[in-house]
Each structure stands twice: as structure tokens, then as C-alpha cells.
Write a protein that holds these residues in place. Structure first.
Motif, mmCIF file in Angstrom:
data_model
loop_
_atom_site.group_PDB
_atom_site.id
_atom_site.type_symbol
_atom_site.label_atom_id
_atom_site.label_comp_id
_atom_site.label_asym_id
_atom_site.label_seq_id
_atom_site.Cartn_x
_atom_site.Cartn_y
_atom_site.Cartn_z
ATOM 1 N N TYR A 145 -3.423 -1.473 -9.130
ATOM 2 C CA TYR A 145 -3.597 -0.597 -7.976
ATOM 3 C C TYR A 145 -4.864 0.229 -8.169
ATOM 4 O O TYR A 145 -5.235 0.574 -9.305
ATOM 5 N N THR A 146 -5.543 0.528 -7.066
ATOM 6 C CA THR A 146 -6.698 1.423 -7.100
ATOM 7 C C THR A 146 -6.431 2.595 -6.162
ATOM 8 O O THR A 146 -5.814 2.435 -5.114
ATOM 9 N N TRP B 51 -4.709 7.073 -0.748
ATOM 10 C CA TRP B 51 -4.202 5.700 -0.700
ATOM 11 C C TRP B 51 -4.162 5.082 -2.091
ATOM 12 O O TRP B 51 -5.017 5.367 -2.929
ATOM 13 N N LEU B 52 -3.159 4.246 -2.309
ATOM 14 C CA LEU B 52 -3.118 3.351 -3.461
ATOM 15 C C LEU B 52 -3.017 1.936 -2.905
ATOM 16 O O LEU B 52 -2.086 1.615 -2.169
ATOM 17 N N ASN B 53 -4.009 1.109 -3.200
ATOM 18 C CA ASN B 53 -4.070 -0.256 -2.679
ATOM 19 C C ASN B 53 -3.982 -1.256 -3.828
ATOM 20 O O ASN B 53 -4.593 -1.043 -4.896
ATOM 21 N N TRP B 54 -3.250 -2.336 -3.600
ATOM 22 C CA TRP B 54 -3.126 -3.367 -4.625
ATOM 23 C C TRP B 54 -4.358 -4.282 -4.614
ATOM 24 O O TRP B 54 -4.717 -4.839 -3.585
ATOM 25 N N TYR B 55 -5.016 -4.383 -5.760
ATOM 26 C CA TYR B 55 -6.200 -5.226 -5.923
ATOM 27 C C TYR B 55 -5.773 -6.437 -6.745
ATOM 28 O O TYR B 55 -5.668 -6.378 -7.966
ATOM 29 N N SER B 56 -5.490 -7.558 -6.059
ATOM 30 C CA SER B 56 -4.882 -8.711 -6.718
ATOM 31 C C SER B 56 -5.774 -9.332 -7.785
ATOM 32 O O SER B 56 -5.298 -9.758 -8.837
ATOM 33 N N LYS B 57 -7.085 -9.366 -7.539
ATOM 34 C CA LYS B 57 -7.982 -9.973 -8.521
ATOM 35 C C LYS B 57 -8.012 -9.174 -9.822
ATOM 36 O O LYS B 57 -8.127 -9.736 -10.907
ATOM 37 N N GLY B 58 -7.920 -7.876 -9.699
ATOM 38 C CA GLY B 58 -7.914 -7.034 -10.890
ATOM 39 C C GLY B 58 -6.514 -6.804 -11.443
ATOM 40 O O GLY B 58 -6.344 -6.193 -12.499
ATOM 41 N N ASP B 59 -5.487 -7.298 -10.712
ATOM 42 C CA ASP B 59 -4.092 -7.137 -11.101
ATOM 43 C C ASP B 59 -3.759 -5.665 -11.334
ATOM 44 O O ASP B 59 -3.142 -5.291 -12.336
ATOM 45 N N LYS C 143 0.836 -1.207 0.000
ATOM 46 C CA LYS C 143 0.000 0.000 0.000
ATOM 47 C C LYS C 143 0.867 1.252 0.000
ATOM 48 O O LYS C 143 2.001 1.245 0.472
ATOM 49 N N TYR C 144 0.300 2.342 -0.521
ATOM 50 C CA TYR C 144 0.956 3.647 -0.499
ATOM 51 C C TYR C 144 0.009 4.663 0.139
ATOM 52 O O TYR C 144 -1.160 4.741 -0.229
ATOM 53 N N ASN C 145 0.534 5.415 1.094
ATOM 54 C CA ASN C 145 -0.235 6.463 1.760
ATOM 55 C C ASN C 145 0.429 7.808 1.463
ATOM 56 O O ASN C 145 1.646 7.929 1.512
ATOM 57 N N SER D 276 -10.536 5.771 -8.131
ATOM 58 C CA SER D 276 -10.262 5.531 -9.555
ATOM 59 C C SER D 276 -9.326 4.347 -9.693
ATOM 60 O O SER D 276 -8.647 3.949 -8.741
ATOM 61 N N ASN D 277 -9.286 3.781 -10.888
ATOM 62 C CA ASN D 277 -8.289 2.749 -11.150
ATOM 63 C C ASN D 277 -6.952 3.417 -11.437
ATOM 64 O O ASN D 277 -6.872 4.646 -11.530
ATOM 65 N N PHE D 278 -5.912 2.617 -11.560
ATOM 66 C CA PHE D 278 -4.569 3.185 -11.718
ATOM 67 C C PHE D 278 -4.449 3.979 -13.014
ATOM 68 O O PHE D 278 -3.819 5.040 -13.052
ATOM 69 N N TYR D 279 -5.051 3.485 -14.074
ATOM 70 C CA TYR D 279 -5.005 4.150 -15.378
ATOM 71 C C TYR D 279 -5.548 5.578 -15.269
ATOM 72 O O TYR D 279 -4.919 6.544 -15.705
ATOM 73 N N SER D 280 -6.730 5.729 -14.658
ATOM 74 C CA SER D 280 -7.364 7.053 -14.534
ATOM 75 C C SER D 280 -6.565 7.958 -13.599
ATOM 76 O O SER D 280 -6.463 9.169 -13.822
#
Length: 315
Positions: free
Chosen positions: A55-56, A45-53, A24-26, A66-70
Motif C-alpha cells: 500500500y502507498t 488515501w491508501l492505495n494498493w500498488y500491485s507491482k510493488g506488493d 482503497k482506504y479513504n 510515503s510507502n506503507f512502512y514509512s
């Protein structure tokens, strides 16, 4: 692999007061600016979402999600374009991975024998974490390797795309090993710089890589002596050759010796107030990047003057 690519781009965003906690990133939310009263508040926060492969991103202040792309698109569109290309290549390369590894080995040209079973540093979690922690730019570390047998990062010395030597550094501890044939120049990155522009010489490869974070060219002096043909080239550079030796007795001695060889070059004269800092690598984390560049430039004096001022260190 996608996680490590995204982590590299997170570091390039230079988020305010960012702290990594596991995966995670804070940080202070760049969307809303976070708290105006308390600058230590960090609710992004940026959290790793393993199922979606992926960060959100989220913020407990403005409720942005948002997702990482956005998230990347909002904060740095130019980085997004680089990211899209890298992810596209990663997806394409994921097919026939065994064939990819064979192709990589065929493409790797070396004039010397390399250790067996090397893998790209960015494909090993500890190696990638180590070089990222040392803030080595990704375009440089992507050409480095992990040596599983010695648990070390292997740093190649390239002439164009061919390796003519390397340095290994243990990821834990202070193990160094150089394989640099005598007939070859013992300068890391010498063949990759534009000598008609300013070139900054350091004692450490990691210090040399830091300079690229502030758009300067870095070369590391791994050998203590310089071949005569190269010495002439460096002399001809005049004040474009800039030496950033360490702030210790060995560094001071080298700077003084080099100031006689290159009287028109520039040398970093360390302020006596910084006696507790050994090298530019220890200064870099303490100042913002624009101030780091200014710190270097403001401390440079001509070799002909350094011969006099450098002697003050002996007092």
C-alpha cells in the motif's frame, strides 16, 4: 498474503472516518489534520500498488506521500515493530510453502476430528474480510480457520494449544454448528484467561472477542448450563466474574437465573433507553473504544441487587 497483513495493520491504526472502497482506504489525513473547517473532509488515501506488493499513502491536502512502512513508522512506531516481525516471517515462510503446510498440519493438535482441508482464516479473502468486519482482534482470528466445504469460519476451543471443540459460523447467512463433547467445558476461551483478574462472560464468541479491543478478557457461554466444578470456580471469583447477557428476553432470563447462583458477581443491567439494541456487539460500532469500556463498566451491578432490579424488566 502481504496485502491482508497490511490491511490488518491499517485497521489497527484507527484512522479517523476511514472508509474502505475496494482495495482503497479513504480517511482524514493524520499527518496534516486535514480540513479544520469541515470535519467531514477526507483527503488521505491508501492505495494498493500491485507491482510493488504494498500500500502507498498520499494526501491531496498536504501532498504527503510515503510507502506503507514509512506511514506506519510515522503514525505508530510500536506497530511497525510488530509488522516487521510478521512480514519477516511471511518472507521466510514463502520458501517451501508445500513443506510449510505439512508442518502446520503436524503442529495442529486436536482431541476431536476436524473437517478436512481447513486453511487459516486469514489466507481466505472472504473469511478474513468477515472476521475483520466483525472487528475480531488479529491475534485471535489468526488461530481461526476457513472451511471451504461449508463456506464458514471455524472457531476452535483451545485448551493450551490443543483443540477440544469448535463452533462453525457461515460467512453468509446464520448457519451455526457446535462440536463440543459433553464432557468438555462449553465455554470459548475459558482456558486462556487469568481468573485472578476480571473476566467478562458473553453469549456470543464475537462479542467476547470485542472485549480484547479495549483490553478486557472475554469468555463466551456457548452452553446454557455450567458444570458444577466450573460453577464453583466462577463463584469463588466474586465480582471478578462479570456477565454481559444480551438485551432480549432470553438474555434477561439467563441474567436473573445466574444472579441467584452468583450473588457476588456483576451483571450488565441494560438501560431501558437501549431497548432497540440486542447486545454489546451492536453498541460497539456506535461509540469510541474508551466509551465502550465505560458503557460496560457503568452498567454493572451486583447479582444480589440485580435480583431486585432485573424484575423491573417484566413491567
Amino acid at each position: 498474503m502481504k496485502k491482508y497483513i497490511q490491511q490488518r495493520y491499517i485497521s489497527l491504526l484507527l484512522l479517523d472516518k476511514v472508509v474502505k472502497k475496494g482495495d482503497k482506504y479513504n480517511f482524514r489525513c493524520p499527518i496534516c489534520g486535514d480540513s479544520k473547517r469541515n470535519l467531514n473532509k477526507k483527503r488521505g488515501w491508501l492505495n494498493w500498488y500491485s507491482k510493488g506488493d504494498t500500500y502507498t499513502a498520499s494526501c491531496f491536502n498536504c501532498n504527503h506521500t510515503s510507502n506503507f512502512y514509512s506511514f506506519l513508522q510515522t503514525l505508530n512506531p510500536s506497530l511497525l515493530e510488530q509488522y516487521k516481525l510478521e512480514i519477516r516471517d511471511e518472507i521466510l515462510d514463502s520458501y517451501g510453502k508445500d513443506q510449510k503446510e505439512v508442518t502446520q498440519k503436524k503442529k495442529l493438535a486436536s482431541e476431536i476430528e476436524l473437517p478436512k482441508d481447513l486453511i487459516p482464516c486469514e489466507e481466505n479473502k472472504e473469511c478474513f474480510s468477515y472476521v475483520s468486519g466483525r472487528e475480531v482482534p488479529s491475534n485471535i482470528s489468526s488461530k481461526w480457520f476457513y472451511n471451504k466445504e461449508k463456506h464458514s469460519v471455524l472457531i476452535p476451543f483451545y485448551r493450551n494449544s490443543t483443540i477440544y471443540g469448535y463452533q462453525e459460523r457461515s460467512i453468509k447467512g446464520k448457519y451455526f454448528f457446535n462440536k463440543l463433547p459433553e464432557e468438555n467445558i462449553k465455554l470459548w476461551n475459558w482456558y486462556n484467561v487469568r481468573s485472578y483478574e476480571n473476566v467478562y462472560f458473553t453469549e456470543s464468541i464475537f462479542d467476547a472477542t470485542l472485549l480484547y479491543n479495549v483490553k478486557l478478557q472475554g469468555v463466551a457461554l456457548v452452553g446454557k448450563t455450567i458444570p458444577k466444578d466450573l460453577e464453583y470456580k466462577m463463584y469463588s471469583m466474586g465480582d471478578r466474574a462479570r456477565f454481559l447477557f444480551d438485551n432480549d428476553e432470553a438474555g434477561k432470563k439467563m441474567a436473573l437465573e445466574y444472579s441467584y447462583i452468583f450473588p457476588n458477581a456483576l451483571f450488565l443491567l441494560w438501560d431501558s433507553k437501549l431497548k432497540n439494541y440486542k447486545d454489546i456487539g451492536e453498541i460497539y460500532p456506535l461509540v469510541k473504544k474508551d466509551k465502550f469500556k465505560k458503557f460496560i463498566e457503568s452498567g454493572l451491578i451486583k447479582g444480589s441487587d440485580y435480583k431486585l432490579k432485573g424484575l423491573l424488566w417484566k413491567n
